[in-house]
Structure formats: structure tokens, C-alpha cells
Design a protein around this motif. Structure first.
Motif, PDB file in Angstrom:
ATOM      1  N   LYS A   1       0.830  -1.213   0.000  1.00  0.00           N
ATOM      2  CA  LYS A   1       0.000   0.000   0.000  1.00  0.00           C
ATOM      3  C   LYS A   1       0.860   1.257   0.000  1.00  0.00           C
ATOM      4  N   GLN A   2       2.042   1.177   0.604  1.00  0.00           N
ATOM      5  CA  GLN A   2       2.913   2.353   0.657  1.00  0.00           C
ATOM      6  C   GLN A   2       3.458   2.732  -0.715  1.00  0.00           C
ATOM      7  N   PHE A   3       3.438   1.787  -1.666  1.00  0.00           N
ATOM      8  CA  PHE A   3       3.900   2.091  -3.023  1.00  0.00           C
ATOM      9  C   PHE A   3       3.080   3.214  -3.660  1.00  0.00           C
ATOM     10  N   PHE A   4       1.877   3.435  -3.140  1.00  0.00           N
ATOM     11  CA  PHE A   4       0.957   4.391  -3.743  1.00  0.00           C
ATOM     12  C   PHE A   4       0.825   5.665  -2.907  1.00  0.00           C
TER      13      PHE A   4
ATOM     14  N   GLU B   1      -5.724  -2.804  -7.813  1.00  0.00           N
ATOM     15  CA  GLU B   1      -6.327  -2.743  -9.141  1.00  0.00           C
ATOM     16  C   GLU B   1      -7.856  -2.826  -9.059  1.00  0.00           C
ATOM     17  N   ILE B   2      -8.364  -3.580  -8.082  1.00  0.00           N
ATOM     18  CA  ILE B   2      -9.819  -3.694  -7.914  1.00  0.00           C
ATOM     19  C   ILE B   2     -10.392  -2.404  -7.336  1.00  0.00           C
ATOM     20  N   LEU B   3      -9.681  -1.808  -6.386  1.00  0.00           N
ATOM     21  CA  LEU B   3     -10.137  -0.538  -5.823  1.00  0.00           C
ATOM     22  C   LEU B   3     -10.213   0.529  -6.909  1.00  0.00           C
ATOM     23  N   ARG B   4      -9.204   0.578  -7.752  1.00  0.00           N
ATOM     24  CA  ARG B   4      -9.214   1.553  -8.847  1.00  0.00           C
ATOM     25  C   ARG B   4     -10.352   1.251  -9.817  1.00  0.00           C
ATOM     26  N   LEU B   5     -10.562  -0.036 -10.089  1.00  0.00           N
ATOM     27  CA  LEU B   5     -11.630  -0.445 -11.006  1.00  0.00           C
ATOM     28  C   LEU B   5     -12.978   0.056 -10.515  1.00  0.00           C
ATOM     29  N   LEU B   6     -13.250  -0.099  -9.231  1.00  0.00           N
ATOM     30  CA  LEU B   6     -14.549   0.285  -8.688  1.00  0.00           C
ATOM     31  C   LEU B   6     -14.686   1.797  -8.543  1.00  0.00           C
ATOM     32  N   ARG B   7     -13.582   2.480  -8.308  1.00  0.00           N
ATOM     33  CA  ARG B   7     -13.627   3.936  -8.180  1.00  0.00           C
ATOM     34  C   ARG B   7     -13.896   4.635  -9.517  1.00  0.00           C
TER      35      ARG B   7
ATOM     36  N   TYR C   1     -11.750  -4.948   2.503  1.00  0.00           N
ATOM     37  CA  TYR C   1     -13.195  -4.806   2.708  1.00  0.00           C
ATOM     38  C   TYR C   1     -13.539  -3.405   3.229  1.00  0.00           C
ATOM     39  N   GLU C   2     -12.751  -2.908   4.184  1.00  0.00           N
ATOM     40  CA  GLU C   2     -13.019  -1.577   4.733  1.00  0.00           C
ATOM     41  C   GLU C   2     -12.796  -0.492   3.685  1.00  0.00           C
ATOM     42  N   ARG C   3     -11.785  -0.657   2.859  1.00  0.00           N
ATOM     43  CA  ARG C   3     -11.458   0.365   1.869  1.00  0.00           C
ATOM     44  C   ARG C   3     -12.448   0.377   0.690  1.00  0.00           C
ATOM     45  N   VAL C   4     -13.062  -0.765   0.426  1.00  0.00           N
ATOM     46  CA  VAL C   4     -13.935  -0.848  -0.748  1.00  0.00           C
ATOM     47  C   VAL C   4     -15.383  -0.451  -0.435  1.00  0.00           C
ATOM     48  N   LEU C   5     -15.719  -0.306   0.838  1.00  0.00           N
ATOM     49  CA  LEU C   5     -17.114  -0.018   1.221  1.00  0.00           C
ATOM     50  C   LEU C   5     -17.721   1.191   0.499  1.00  0.00           C
ATOM     51  N   PRO C   6     -16.971   2.290   0.326  1.00  0.00           N
ATOM     52  CA  PRO C   6     -17.604   3.450  -0.334  1.00  0.00           C
ATOM     53  C   PRO C   6     -17.910   3.224  -1.815  1.00  0.00           C
ATOM     54  N   TRP C   7     -17.408   2.154  -2.401  1.00  0.00           N
ATOM     55  CA  TRP C   7     -17.533   1.971  -3.844  1.00  0.00           C
ATOM     56  C   TRP C   7     -18.412   0.777  -4.204  1.00  0.00           C
ATOM     57  N   GLN C   8     -19.334   0.429  -3.324  1.00  0.00           N
ATOM     58  CA  GLN C   8     -20.233  -0.692  -3.606  1.00  0.00           C
ATOM     59  C   GLN C   8     -21.150  -0.360  -4.786  1.00  0.00           C
TER      60      GLN C   8
ATOM     61  N   VAL D   1     -13.985 -12.660 -12.272  1.00  0.00           N
ATOM     62  CA  VAL D   1     -12.542 -12.422 -12.155  1.00  0.00           C
ATOM     63  C   VAL D   1     -12.056 -13.021 -10.840  1.00  0.00           C
ATOM     64  N   LEU D   2     -10.867 -13.630 -10.880  1.00  0.00           N
ATOM     65  CA  LEU D   2     -10.288 -14.208  -9.657  1.00  0.00           C
ATOM     66  C   LEU D   2      -8.824 -13.800  -9.538  1.00  0.00           C
ATOM     67  N   SER D   3      -8.427 -13.397  -8.324  1.00  0.00           N
ATOM     68  CA  SER D   3      -7.029 -13.045  -8.027  1.00  0.00           C
ATOM     69  C   SER D   3      -6.514 -13.950  -6.918  1.00  0.00           C
ATOM     70  N   LEU D   4      -5.374 -14.606  -7.166  1.00  0.00           N
ATOM     71  CA  LEU D   4      -4.735 -15.454  -6.157  1.00  0.00           C
ATOM     72  C   LEU D   4      -3.594 -14.674  -5.516  1.00  0.00           C
ATOM     73  N   GLY D   5      -3.601 -14.604  -4.171  1.00  0.00           N
ATOM     74  CA  GLY D   5      -2.611 -13.778  -3.477  1.00  0.00           C
ATOM     75  C   GLY D   5      -2.920 -12.315  -3.711  1.00  0.00           C
ATOM     76  N   SER D   6      -4.145 -11.925  -3.420  1.00  0.00           N
ATOM     77  CA  SER D   6      -4.656 -10.614  -3.847  1.00  0.00           C
ATOM     78  C   SER D   6      -4.032  -9.444  -3.117  1.00  0.00           C
ATOM     79  N   GLY D   7      -3.541  -9.632  -1.871  1.00  0.00           N
ATOM     80  CA  GLY D   7      -2.935  -8.532  -1.135  1.00  0.00           C
ATOM     81  C   GLY D   7      -3.885  -7.361  -0.974  1.00  0.00           C
ATOM     82  N   PRO D   8      -3.411  -6.137  -1.182  1.00  0.00           N
ATOM     83  CA  PRO D   8      -4.292  -4.964  -1.028  1.00  0.00           C
ATOM     84  C   PRO D   8      -5.251  -4.773  -2.194  1.00  0.00           C
ATOM     85  N   ALA D   9      -5.057  -5.516  -3.301  1.00  0.00           N
ATOM     86  CA  ALA D   9      -5.960  -5.475  -4.467  1.00  0.00           C
ATOM     87  C   ALA D   9      -6.201  -4.045  -4.939  1.00  0.00           C
TER      88      ALA D   9
END
Length: 560
Positions: free
Chosen positions: A333-336, A397-403, A427-434, A387-395
Motif C-alpha cells: 500500500k505504501q507504493f501508492f 487494481e480492484i479498488l481503482r476499477l470500482l472507483r 473490505y473496509e477500503r472498498v465499502l464506499p464503492w459498492q 474475475v479471480l485473483s490469487l494472493g490478492s494482497g491490497p488489491a
């Protein structure tokens, strides 16, 4: 003699004396006791006992765990006791002696941490041995052979350590059992030189530390001079930069974050160029190091440079592995984040440099690549995708996709990770983008189980796009192929599976490994592509930095 024997008989035997303070842990060894106070020893890094600290509940106990003093007191001074401990002086504000204990409070006894040699003479007979424990007035002697002596006898006694004589005079036997090689004596002519023993013990302890450090230096003797010179120059450069920035920071002129950011942007290019010169030299020398010498070369670099590298919050996170594994979601997450992050100007500068390295920028590019692949697959689909991600970590790319997107067709996303904290954080970070058309499935699953055939209950050939980004950097080929088989099995015919690896040309590979302990399996295009199944259609490419390898596998048939 009668008075002395009476005192001996009345006094309760206490081998050691300790104090308990306000229910603190642990017990502390008492050094001295007087009518007005006492002192005890504590670890040097124990910060609970500064001057004027009150101690309302003091319990001093003897070797039989009997309380001999109960008191309240105040810390009056703190000084060095030995190489590892400090001495804390406490004055009594109030105290109560246990009146059931007869005789005086016995001085605490000390067990020597070095050999104290003994020679004694009684009636022309000579005995030898060692001091078992001692205080300023008496000592317990362990003799090599029993000596015929009775309580009250006077002997000639010498105690020493090497060439240093600590006591030479007469002593009286306080305790001696028949056929026992242990006797207790009280000094008559003078007191035992406790200060000399303490200084000698400190010297021996310090000598042991020096010898241990010398052995480390000896291990460095096989390191080539040019490698030592590189580390020495690198250390001097970082020390100089930190000192200069520290002086500038101390002037208090760069108060706002905006001013600091502008200031660091101005000096960053020159700093980054010099750091890359050092890394280039490391890249030249590291491949020439013999395998059995790699560990000591890493130890030298880490020992000299780690304090500076750790000023970067990102580097510190990488080194500490707070979640127990490399590349955890908090680190990624710190990469961003803002590159110039840290507790000091130098820390911000170092963090900016770490984030500028190709291994970090390549990861950011990887997120962009995965995002583009998901968007393209979704837009070209008729009825939505899975779509499926193995070893998804902070994901990310999915957060950006939903935003950044609207969804008029179904989108099902499955994220598999062995770290439940990573999934909870996502889960906590994605809540605003349901979105009503987006379904997210979080699977906490230990990926190692896949290697033994234990897999999550997911329908075969049910995903349009599957991917495993960054995980293969930590596994050998054989294990990677197990994961690939698992993912291909979940991918539809005509669907795609994507996996990535850090390229062998990674500029910072030795700096990451030697400096930060971030050791990974690097693979070039050919090596990464060879992991893919031969009976499926595969293509390989790299990102713009040349540091990230992408392999896209299209499933062309249902077998394999």
C-alpha cells in the motif's frame, strides 16, 4: 568469641536479597541496604526508574522469600553498575522491619561472574579453592579438598583474580561442616575489595564483547578491498547527507509540508544519481562473490547501511515483515503513497529514493496493467465477467476499477489471500464503492494447501479472467507450476490467466537483497514463459521499465 558465636547463631541465613517494587516485574537484585535506604540493579534499558520517581510499595526479601523490610521510598540517583545494568539508589520515606527475624539484616551476597581463586593456611596446612559467593565482610569458599577446621578458627586467607590480589589477611571461620569442602569465613583484617571485583568483572565482560566483535571483523577478512571500500564510501556519503539535512531541519525554516516537498524535489536528483552509482558498483561486485561468502558480505553492508536505509518508512516496513512475510499488503500500500514520507528530512529523501527504484515503479505499472486487462475483458463481454485473483494482497487494481468505472453488467470478483488482515483491510477500503452489479467474494485460504491438492471450493472453468501478480517472485519453478495448474483449471475455455515476475535485469536486485533482506526469484522473459503449460496459448511482454514480466495464458481447450 562468645559474642561472635551468639551473633552467628541468631542470624538467619540469607543467600540472596531481592526487592519487589509496586508489583513490577521482575524482582531486582539488592546491592546495598542501610538504615536510610537501599540500592538495586536494573537493566540499562529499563526506563521506569528516573530520579524523583516514587516507589510507594517496596518489599525486600531474603533468599528464603521472607520479607525483611517493607517500605516506601523515592529514587535519589541512578548510575552505572556493570556493563549491562544500572544501579538505582532509593531513600526510605517510611519502613517497617519484620521483627520476627532476629539479628541484623545481612548484606546481599554476590555470585562472582569470574573465577576468584582462594588459598588458605590453618595450622600449617594449605588449602585451595574458589569463592562461591561473597559480600564485603564474608565469603563462602568451595575448596578442592575438605580441610579440618571448626567454627571460630582463625586462618590466613588470600583471594585473587589472576595477578590481582583482592584480600590478603586473617579470617574467622563462621561455618564448617565435617568432611565438607565448603566453609564460610568472615574477614578480620579488612574488607573485601568489592570495587576491584566489580571493575575486573566489567573489564572481563567488556573484553568478551570486544572479542566477539573481533571475531566478526575476522569474518570480514575474506571480503575484497573494493567491496569494503564501496561500503565505507557509501556509509560516509549517507552520514554526510543526513548530517547536512539535520542541520537544515534544525534551523526551523522548512515548517510546512509544501516547503519540505519543494525542498526535497530540488535536491532529490543529485541524491538519486549518487545512490544509483553506488548500486551500480554493487551490481558489478555482487555476482563475483563466492556462494559461501555471500552471507558475510550481506552482513557487512546491512550493518553499515541499515540505520540509514531504515529512515525510509517503506524500507523499515520491508525489513520488519510485520505480517510475517515479504511484500505484505501494508508494505505494498505504501507504493501508492506520497514518496517524501518519513520522520525527518533525510527519512523523506531516502523514502523518495526507495520508491523511485524500478522494482517499486514496476509494481505500480503492474497494477495499471491488471486494471486495463480487467476493464478490456469486461467491456468486450456480453453478459458480464467473473474475475479471480490469487494472493490478492491490497488489491489496488480492484479498488481503482470500482472507483473509476460504472457497471451495467454483472461483475463477480473473487479475492484469495492467506492473510485475513489483508482481506479485512480491503473490505473496509472498498465499502464506499459498492455497486449493485458488483459482487465481491473474499476467501481466506492458505495457498500452500494448493501444493498438496487441498483447494477452495470453486467451480472449475468458471472465471473469464484469473491472475496471480507478484506471488511467483517468492517460489521455485515447481511450486509456481502447481499454482498455475490450479488457476488454469478455474479459467474458462477462451478465458485468460495472467501471471507476473520481476525481471532478472532488476537494477536494485542486490540492493534489495543485501540492504533490505528482500530476496526474490528473478526470471527473464524466457524463464517466466517456461512456467506456462505447453498445451495452452501463451504470450510474454515486459512493462516500460523492463523490470516486470507479464505472461498471458489463453485457455484453448478444457484438458490441462
Amino acid at each position: 568469641m562468645l559474642t561472635r558465636n551468639k551473633r552467628i547463631n541468631q542470624r538467619t541465613t540469607r543467600e540472596d536479597t531481592y526487592c519487589l517494587l509496586d508489583d513490577m516485574e521482575p524482582q531486582f537484585e539488592v546491592v546495598e541496604i542501610s538504615a536510610n535506604g537501599f540500592s538495586f540493579a536494573c537493566d540499562k534499558d529499563d526506563n521506569r526508574f528516573s530520579v524523583n520517581v516514587g516507589l510507594p510499595d517496596i518489599s525486600i526479601v531474603n533468599g528464603e522469600a521472607q520479607e525483611i523490610i517493607h517500605a516506601a521510598g523515592v529514587v535519589r540517583h541512578r548510575s552505572g553498575f556493570d556493563a549491562r545494568r544500572d544501579r538505582i539508589g532509593v531513600s526510605f520515606k517510611s519502613k517497617r522491619f519484620d521483627n520476627t527475624i532476629t539479628g541484623r539484616v545481612r548484606l546481599p551476597r554476590h555470585k562472582p561472574s569470574l573465577d576468584l581463586d582462594v588459598s588458605l593456611t590453618i595450622d600449617g596446612r594449605i588449602g585451595y579453592g574458589k569463592v562461591g559467593d561473597y559480600n564485603i565482610r564474608s565469603a563462602r569458599l568451595n575448596l578442592t579438598e575438605p580441610i579440618s577446621a571448626v567454627v571460630g578458627d582463625t586462618i590466613r586467607l588470600a583471594i585473587g583474580s589472576g595477578p590481582r590480589r583482592l584480600y590478603d589477611g586473617e579470617a574467622c571461620i563462621l561455618r564448617s561442616e565435617e568432611k565438607s569442602s565448603e566453609i564460610v569465613v568472615e574477614f578480620i583484617d579488612n574488607f573485601l575489595e568489592l570495587r576491584s571485583i566489580s571493575v575486573t568483572e566489567k573489564a572481563m565482560y567488556t573484553g568478551a564483547i570486544i572479542e566477539e566483535k573481533r571475531k566478526v571483523f575476522d569474518a570480514y577478512s575474506g571480503i575484497k578491498p573494493e567491496y569494503k571500500a564501496l561500503i565505507f564510501d557509501w556509509h560516509m556519503y549517507l552520514e554526510m547527507v543526513e548530517d547536512v539535512l539535520g542541520r537544515e531541519e534544525a534551523k526551523g525554516l522548512l515548517l510546512s509540508a509544501e516547503d519540505q516537498h519543494h525542498y526535497l524535489e530540488e535536491i532529490f536528483p543529485a541524491f538519486a544519481d549518487q545512490m544509483r552509482i553506488f548500486i551500480s558498483k554493487l551490481n558489478t561486485l555482487a555476482p563475483l562473490i563466492e556462494p559461501d561468502q555471500v552471507a558475510v558480505h550481506k552482513r557487512l553492508l546491512r550493518g553499515r547501511l541499515e540505520p540509514f536505509i531504515r529512515r525510509s518508512p517503506l524500507s523499515s516496513s520491508i525489513m520488519d515483515k510485520l505480517h510475517g512475510y515479504l511484500g505484505d499488503f501494508e508494505t505494498v500500500k505504501q507504493f501508492f503513497n506520497d514518496p517524501f514520507t518519513g520522520a525527518s528530512l533525510f527519512g523523506k529523501l531516502m523514502n523518495g529514493f526507495i520508491m523511485s527504484l524500478e522494482a517499486v515503479t514496476a509494481h505500480v505499472n503492474r497494477i495499471a496493467y491488471l486494471y486495463d486487462q480487467i476493464v478490456e475483458t469486461y467491456k468486450t463481454s456480453e453478459n458480464g465477467i467473473r474475475v479471480l485473483s490469487l494472493g490478492s494482497g491490497p488489491a489496488e487494481e480492484i479498488l481503482r476499477l470500482l472507483r473509476e468505472n460504472e457497471f451495467d453488467k454483472p461483475l463477480h470478483i473473487s479475492l484469495i489471500d492467506q492473510d485475513a488482515h489483508a482481506l479485512a483491510d480491503f473490505y473496509e477500503r472498498v465499502l464506499p464503492w459498492q455497486n449493485p452489479n458488483v459482487e465481491i467474494e473474499l476467501l481466506n485460504f492458505n495457498i500452500i494447501n494448493i501444493l498438496v491438492g487441498k483447494v477452495p471450493e470453486l467451480a472449475p472453468q468458471s472465471y473469464d479472467l484469473t491472475y496471480c501478480a507478484g506471488m511467483f517472485d517468492y517460489f521455485k519453478d515447481r511450486i509456481c507450476r502447481k499454482f498455475i495448474d490450479f488457476m488454469i483449471n478455474l479459467t474458462k475455455v477462451g478465458g485468460q490467466f495472467i501471471y507476473t515476475n520481476v525481471h532478472s535485469r532488476n537494477f536494485a536486485r542486490y540492493f534489495m537483497d543485501y540492504g533490505g533482506g528482500w530476496e526474490i526469484y528473478h526470471r527473464d522473459e524466457e524463464e517466466t514463459l517456461k512456467l506456462a503449460p505447453e498445451d495452452q496459448k501463451s504470450a510474454v511482454q515486459t512493462d516500460e521499465t523492463g523490470t516486470n514480466v507479464f505472461v498471458k495464458v489463453t485457455r484453448v481447450h478444457s484438458n490441462g
